[in-house]
Write an enzyme that holds these catalytic residues in place. Structure first.
Site, PDB file in Angstrom:
ATOM      1  CB  THR A 209      -0.863  -0.042   1.286  1.00  0.00           C
ATOM      2  OG1 THR A 209      -1.845  -1.040   1.117  1.00  0.00           O
ATOM      3  CG2 THR A 209      -1.528   1.276   1.603  1.00  0.00           C
TER       4      THR A 209
ATOM      5  NE  ARG B 134      -9.422  -6.970   3.614  1.00  0.00           N
ATOM      6  CZ  ARG B 134      -8.317  -6.242   3.561  1.00  0.00           C
ATOM      7  NH1 ARG B 134      -8.005  -5.574   2.478  1.00  0.00           N
ATOM      8  NH2 ARG B 134      -7.499  -6.173   4.595  1.00  0.00           N
TER       9      ARG B 134
ATOM     10  N   GLY C 195     -10.448  -3.007   3.347  1.00  0.00           N
ATOM     11  CA  GLY C 195      -9.416  -2.971   4.396  1.00  0.00           C
ATOM     12  C   GLY C 195      -9.434  -1.666   5.169  1.00  0.00           C
ATOM     13  CG  ASP C 196      -5.719  -0.569   6.956  1.00  0.00           C
ATOM     14  OD1 ASP C 196      -5.670  -1.331   5.968  1.00  0.00           O
ATOM     15  OD2 ASP C 196      -4.721   0.037   7.389  1.00  0.00           O
TER      16      ASP C 196
ATOM     17  CB  THR D  64       1.187   0.147   4.874  1.00  0.00           C
ATOM     18  OG1 THR D  64       1.209  -1.019   4.049  1.00  0.00           O
ATOM     19  CG2 THR D  64       2.554   0.342   5.518  1.00  0.00           C
ATOM     20  N   GLY D  65      -0.391  -2.365   6.217  1.00  0.00           N
ATOM     21  CA  GLY D  65      -0.229  -3.639   6.914  1.00  0.00           C
ATOM     22  C   GLY D  65      -1.502  -4.451   6.798  1.00  0.00           C
TER      23      GLY D  65
ATOM     24  N   GLY E 272      -4.841  -5.091   7.173  1.00  0.00           N
ATOM     25  CA  GLY E 272      -5.894  -4.112   7.421  1.00  0.00           C
ATOM     26  C   GLY E 272      -6.856  -4.435   8.549  1.00  0.00           C
TER      27      GLY E 272
HETATM   28  N1  ASP Z   1      -3.641  -2.267   4.631  1.00  0.00           N
HETATM   29  C1  ASP Z   1      -3.964  -2.786   3.351  1.00  0.00           C
HETATM   30  C2  ASP Z   1      -5.230  -3.588   3.459  1.00  0.00           C
HETATM   31  O1  ASP Z   1      -5.370  -4.336   4.412  1.00  0.00           O
HETATM   32  C3  ASP Z   1      -2.892  -3.639   2.776  1.00  0.00           C
HETATM   33  C4  ASP Z   1      -1.540  -2.996   2.750  1.00  0.00           C
HETATM   34  O2  ASP Z   1      -1.224  -2.156   3.563  1.00  0.00           O
HETATM   35  O3  ASP Z   1      -0.753  -3.347   1.867  1.00  0.00           O
HETATM   36  O4  ASP Z   1      -6.045  -3.522   2.595  1.00  0.00           O
END
Ligand code: ASP
Length: 378
Positions: free
Chosen positions: A243, A271, A273-274, A294-295, A297
């Site tokens: 991300t 779905r 995410g965050d 980022t991570g 989510g």
């Molecule tokens: N945070 C993002 C998600 O969960 C993924 C990412 O950070 O790469 O959609």
């Protein structure tokens, strides 16, 4: 009387006249010395002021920080060419925002344009390089927040908007809503003249192969009756997320943050995410800080990572660095989540914090000092 004194003046003997002249010269010298001394002390004062200003100058006038995803990013898995390619896009992106801020532009513009650069690169999981869903589509999420007004915009699950951060910005600027999703968001994007593309614009072989690997892994897990079927790509989990995000402080003291993503490989059922959730993936408040996450989510949503960092500063008066550490390592990390954040506070202090082995990241201060890093220990 006056004529007498005039006359008297005229008839003062030469010696007496000389004495008077000497006295006057002495007086003049004295006055000049005094004036000079005064000027010196004034300029001393002003140089104190200058150094105060210089000291004030140490509090950055503006600052910008970005990420391109976090994960198990190890030098041994990276070729020099790949590393150079990542560094080049990170540098191009951050310089784009830096130039905007340097020229007096807003943090919102810096965040938007910086993210555009990463969205247009196939290297990152956002825009062009977005990952695939289980249905072999690309569904993109993004959000942006203005720290001055606490206004925010977000879009979720779009398949035809080239730069979702532009859509998030348009939602914030031109709609009474905060988050739009799917077809409605795309109609809004079209009505506001945003760049639309055919869904296959987002196809990249690399991401498609990741989906195939995730599905194979899922099959293995199901065959072994493992209920934790991987909806996320083992490659993504074990290698990187990808991300992109940015947080910036402008010369007017306004903070802004934004985040854009393709989400997680093999996601399904619509779905989200965050990244498009204000308070999880993105948060900005002029009283505290601006954060982009980022991570994984789901954990960032459950821990309300971005807002929590701001709230710790607001309610407990802790530093940005302390707040970020606490939320990433203790709160989100202890739930089992992985990932990181980039953030800048109202004083221009910049922080990277992550519990993974790496995070694509870069920062620039108002002096033009640039830092571009990938691994945990550079
Ligand atoms: N945070 C993002 C998600 O969960 C993924 C990412 O950070 O790469 O959609």
């Amino acid at each position: 009387m006056s004529s007498v004194s005039k006359y008297q003046l005229k008839i003062v003997p030469l010696k007496a006249n000389n004495n008077l002249l000497m006295k006057r010269i002495t007086l003049l010298i004295l006055m000049l010395t005094l004036c000079y001394a005064c000027k010196e002390s004034k300029s001393e004062n002003s140089s104190t002021k200058d150094s105060e200003t210089e000291l004030k100058g140490e509090t950055p006038e503006f600052a910008i920080v970005i990420h391109g995803g976090a994960g198990t990013i190890l030098k041994k898995n990276m070729t020099p060419e790949k590393e150079a390619a990542y560094n080049a896009v990170l540098e191009e992106a951050i310089r784009t925002g830096y130039d905007i801020l340097k020229n007096g532009g807003t943090s919102l513009d810096a965040v938007t344009k910086t993210i555009n650069v990463m969205e247009d690169s196939p290297l990152f999981n956002a825009g062009k390089g977005s990952v695939f869903t289980n249905a072999e589509t690309n569904e993109l999420d993004a959000s942006i927040m203005d720290g001055q007004t606490l206004n925010a915009g977000a879009s979720a699950g779009t398949t035809t908007v080239r730069n979702p951060i532009d859509l998030a910005r348009a939602v914030m600027d031109n709609s009474p809503h905060v988050m739009l999703s799917g077809k409605g968001a795309e109609t809004f994007a079209q009505e506001h003249g945003l760049d639309l593309v055919a869904p296959d614009y987002f196809y990249t072989e690399n991401r498609f192969n990741s989906l195939k690997r995730a599905k194979d892994q899922e099959k293995i897990e199901l065959d072994h009756d493992d209920q934790q079927a991987s909806f996320y790509d083992p490659e993504i989990k074990n290698f990187k997320y990808g991300t992109v995000g940015c947080a910036a402080l402008d010369k007017n003291g306004n903070l802004a943050a934004g985040t854009s993503t393709g989400g997680m490989t093999n996601k399904r059922w619509g779905r989200i995410g965050d990244a498009p959730i204000i308070g999880s993936g993105t948060y900005a408040n002029n009283e505290t800080c601006a954060v982009s996450s980022t991570g994984w989510g789901e954990y960032f949503i459950r821990a309300q990572v971005a807002h929590d960092i701001s709230a710790m500063i607001e309610y407990k008066g802790v530093s940005l660095a302390e707040a970020a550490y606490e939320v990433i390592h203790n709160k989100m990390g202890k739930l089992g989540g992985t990932g990181g954040i980039v953030a800048v506070d109202k004083n221009g202090e910049m922080v990277f914090e992550f519990n993974t082995e790496g995070m694509y990241r870069a920062s620039m201060n108002d002096q033009g000092d640039i830092k571009v890093e990938i691994y945990e220990k550079q």
